[in-house]
Design an enzyme around this catalytic site. Structure first.
Site, PDB file in Angstrom:
ATOM      1  N   ARG A  46       0.826  -1.221   0.000  1.00 51.47           N
ATOM      2  CA  ARG A  46       0.000   0.000   0.000  1.00 51.47           C
ATOM      3  C   ARG A  46       0.860   1.271   0.000  1.00 51.47           C
ATOM      4  NH1 ARG A  46      -5.397  -1.494   3.499  1.00 51.47           N
ATOM      5  NH2 ARG A  46      -5.950  -3.320   2.261  1.00 51.47           N
ATOM      6  N   ASP A 152     -16.424   8.420  10.351  1.00 44.99           N
ATOM      7  CA  ASP A 152     -15.244   7.601  10.063  1.00 44.99           C
ATOM      8  C   ASP A 152     -14.025   8.519  10.137  1.00 44.99           C
ATOM      9  OD1 ASP A 152     -14.995   4.598   8.646  1.00 44.99           O
ATOM     10  OD2 ASP A 152     -13.233   5.881   8.355  1.00 44.99           O
TER      11      ASP A 152
HETATM   12  C1  LIG Z   1     -13.673  -2.651   8.544  1.00 46.13           C
HETATM   13  S1  LIG Z   1     -14.479  -1.111   8.420  1.00 46.13           S
HETATM   14  C2  LIG Z   1     -16.021  -1.466   9.194  1.00 46.13           C
HETATM   15  C3  LIG Z   1     -17.186  -0.768   8.506  1.00 46.13           C
HETATM   16  C4  LIG Z   1     -18.574  -1.108   9.071  1.00 46.13           C
HETATM   17  N1  LIG Z   1     -18.696  -0.698  10.438  1.00 46.13           N
HETATM   18  C5  LIG Z   1     -18.874  -2.573   8.913  1.00 46.13           C
HETATM   19  O1  LIG Z   1     -18.955  -3.282   9.934  1.00 46.13           O
HETATM   20  O2  LIG Z   1     -19.050  -3.033   7.791  1.00 46.13           O
HETATM   21  C6  LIG Z   1     -13.597  -0.184   9.662  1.00 46.13           C
HETATM   22  C7  LIG Z   1     -13.682   1.325   9.485  1.00 46.13           C
HETATM   23  O3  LIG Z   1     -13.156   1.931  10.679  1.00 46.13           O
HETATM   24  C8  LIG Z   1     -12.485   3.133  10.330  1.00 46.13           C
HETATM   25  N2  LIG Z   1     -11.557   3.469  11.438  1.00 46.13           N
HETATM   26  C9  LIG Z   1     -10.407   2.840  11.752  1.00 46.13           C
HETATM   27  N3  LIG Z   1      -9.842   3.416  12.822  1.00 46.13           N
HETATM   28  C10 LIG Z   1     -10.665   4.425  13.191  1.00 46.13           C
HETATM   29  C11 LIG Z   1     -10.617   5.379  14.246  1.00 46.13           C
HETATM   30  N4  LIG Z   1      -9.613   5.398  15.122  1.00 46.13           N
HETATM   31  N5  LIG Z   1     -11.628   6.277  14.335  1.00 46.13           N
HETATM   32  C12 LIG Z   1     -12.639   6.261  13.426  1.00 46.13           C
HETATM   33  N6  LIG Z   1     -12.749   5.375  12.430  1.00 46.13           N
HETATM   34  C13 LIG Z   1     -11.765   4.464  12.310  1.00 46.13           C
HETATM   35  C14 LIG Z   1     -11.803   2.785   9.020  1.00 46.13           C
HETATM   36  O4  LIG Z   1     -11.504   3.936   8.267  1.00 46.13           O
HETATM   37  C15 LIG Z   1     -12.851   1.876   8.348  1.00 46.13           C
HETATM   38  O5  LIG Z   1     -13.654   2.589   7.451  1.00 46.13           O
END
Ligand SMILES: C[S@@+](CC[C@H](N)C(=O)[O-])C[C@H]1O[C@@H](n2cnc3c(N)ncnc32)[C@H](O)[C@@H]1O
Length: 290
Positions: A46, A152
């Site tokens: 990445r 997010d």
């Molecule tokens: C795997 S996705 C999950 C999306 C959704 N909640 C689902 O279950 O399908 C995780 C998301 O968490 C966000 N994320 C990661 N660390 C974070 C943080 N410290 N604060 C806010 N969002 C965060 C990432 O950008 C990503 O879009």
């Protein structure tokens, strides 16, 4: 035969231990996400992509520029190293429980006709829009005020979520064909969510480690499939914040492999058909009533 040594492009230099540590600590400081040796190949590939996009010679230059505080590059690296995997109505059980148990019980027991929901870590919007569809289809809240806030850390995913435009592959991941026809318009080879759903969701950039009370208080918080990326200390901090943003009768939904157990003592489980939600502990909330 004249054998030439294989030319290695500058940006194909592998990720050194030093830069792995540098990037892991950068990501941890900005997001709380724990990366490390096990993610070496993901980080390497990445970062090479980031270097190409940013016109830099390779990983080394990406790290050097980050050290000099280039905010555009910071966003690019953070976006590249967060996992945004998501789908519509992800894991059937919580969605069935929402329709069959949770929404009817809120309708029955809540006096104020306002339903406030927070999709924390919403990625590209599939989760909050799935919630909006479930609420609409329940037919229970037509005369209620509905507020869905979706947040997010990644500006890139929020941009797509706000636009509400999805590829054929993205809609094929969990969106029933009947709902696709009803709530989306096909534009060329992509699908645009209709404004009757899109306008129900407000997207904001928010870091889960920050106090969320400025976002409001919520009857339901979906914080799914993100705690898995954090260490216990960060999970505890985030669960504390969510606790402070829940109403006394509020419920928290976590991902299938996530729990509050052994992390926070402030929650108790509320069993629903096929899954559990979490409520504030020791309160006489209406989930204890039949
Ligand atoms: C795997 S996705 C999950 C999306 C959704 N909640 C689902 O279950 O399908 C995780 C998301 O968490 C966000 N994320 C990661 N660390 C974070 C943080 N410290 N604060 C806010 N969002 C965060 C990432 O950008 C990503 O879009």
């Amino acid at each position: 035969m004249d054998i030439k040594p294989k030319t290695i492009r500058k940006d194909e230099k592998p990720l050194s231990d030093y830069h792995l540590q540098f990037i892991s600590s950068f990501i941890y400081q900005r997001s709380g996400i724990v990366l490390g040796e096990t993610k070496r190949y993901l980080i390497e590939s990445r970062l090479k992509t980031v270097a190409r996009i940013a016109g830099l010679s390779g990983i080394e230059e990406v790290c050097n520029s980050l050290a000099n505080n280039t905010s555009q590059l910071e966003t690019l690296v953070l976006d590249a190293l967060t996992t945004n995997e998501t789908s519509w109505f992800r894991d059937a059980k919580p969605w069935n429980a929402l329709s069959n148990d949770v929404l009817p019980k809120i309708k029955k027991n809540k006096n104020a006709q306002i339903l406030q929901i927070w999709s924390a870590a919403c990625s590209t919007g599939q989760e909050p829009y799935s919630i909006a569809i479930k609420i609409l289809e329940s037919g229970l809240f037509n005369d209620w005020t509905i507020r869905i806030v979706a947040t997010d850390i990644s500006t890139q995913v929020l941009e797509q979520a706000r636009e509400g435009i999805y590829s054929q592959l993205e809609v094929s991941r969990g969106m029933p064909i009947r709902s696709l026809m009803k709530y989306f318009t096909q534009v060329g080879d992509v699908w645009k969510i209709k404004s009757e759903i899109r306008d129900r969701v407000t997207f904001k950039e928010h870091l889960l480690q920050k106090d969320p009370r400025y976002l409001g208080t919520f009857d339901l918080v979906f914080c799914r499939n993100v705690l898995i990326y954090f260490d216990v200390e960060t999970k505890r901090k985030i669960l504390n914040h969510i606790h402070s943003a829940l109403t006394n009768d509020g419920l928290l939904a976590l991902g299938g492999s996530e729990t509050t157990y052994n992390i926070s003592d402030d929650f108790e489980t509320v069993p629903t058909t096929g899954t559990v939600f979490y409520a504030k502990k020791k309160l006489q909330h209406f989930w204890k009533k039949e």
